[in-house]
Design an enzyme around this catalytic site. Structure first.
Site, mmCIF file in Angstrom:
data_model
loop_
_atom_site.group_PDB
_atom_site.id
_atom_site.type_symbol
_atom_site.label_atom_id
_atom_site.label_comp_id
_atom_site.label_asym_id
_atom_site.label_seq_id
_atom_site.Cartn_x
_atom_site.Cartn_y
_atom_site.Cartn_z
ATOM 1 C CG MET A 35 -1.989 -1.122 1.135
ATOM 2 S SD MET A 35 -2.834 -1.323 -0.458
ATOM 3 C CE MET A 35 -3.598 0.261 -0.672
ATOM 4 C CG ASP A 94 -1.080 20.374 -8.493
ATOM 5 O OD1 ASP A 94 -2.139 20.939 -8.823
ATOM 6 O OD2 ASP A 94 -0.277 20.855 -7.662
#
Length: 157
Positions: free
Chosen positions: A113, A128
């Protein structure tokens, strides 16, 4: 069917108890791909993007994200990572960047994870920083590439 480990006897979500597991060296590698226009790829490849070092900022964001994984994913254990690495491979033919992450620790639970979070947030940060000039970028192919350690040993996609 395999029993879900994040559910208790009543079917409620809970954190898995890893206290009886062996401590082993565990590693995981993951990836994300971000596709973009050839012009944007050229700007970031040559370090000419108006926002500066896109790869450097994205690398730091991915490293920070791996360290914060348990704050983002509710049932993840907080881990003492010993290594987080982020690499970028420019793919001219497909006008994309392959982002790979590596997470490592000596512990009782895997780091898949954390590796997925690192690759994902590095891709999000790259998006971004470049979205003003290329809003049509696509993030895809987020997956675990390899994991080692623990009772299941070595797994590779």
């Amino acid at each position: 069917m395999t029993q879900l480990t994040h559910l208790n006897q009543q079917g409620e979500a809970n954190m898995v108890d890893v206290s009886n597991k062996d401590t082993t060296v565990r590693t995981a590698r993951a990836q994300a791909v971000i596709s973009m226009s050839p012009e944007t790829l050229a700007l970031i490849s040559e370090g000419e993007h108006a926002k500066g070092d896109v790869f450097g900022v994205s690398r730091i964001a991915g490293i920070q994200a791996a360290k914060k994984c348990s704050d983002l994913i509710p049932l993840c254990h907080p881990l003492m990572l010993s290594k987080v690495g982020i690499d970028f491979s420019i793919r001219i033919k497909s006008s994309s960047v392959l982002i790979t992450s590596l997470c490592k620790l000596n512990g009782k639970t895997g780091v898949e994870m954390e590796a997925l979070t690192a690759a994902s947030v590095a891709a999000l940060t790259l998006f971004d920083m470049c979205k003003a000039s290329d809003p049509a970028m696509v993030i895809s192919d987020i997956k675990v590439l390899e994991k080692q350690g623990g009772k299941n040993g070595h797994w590779q996609s």
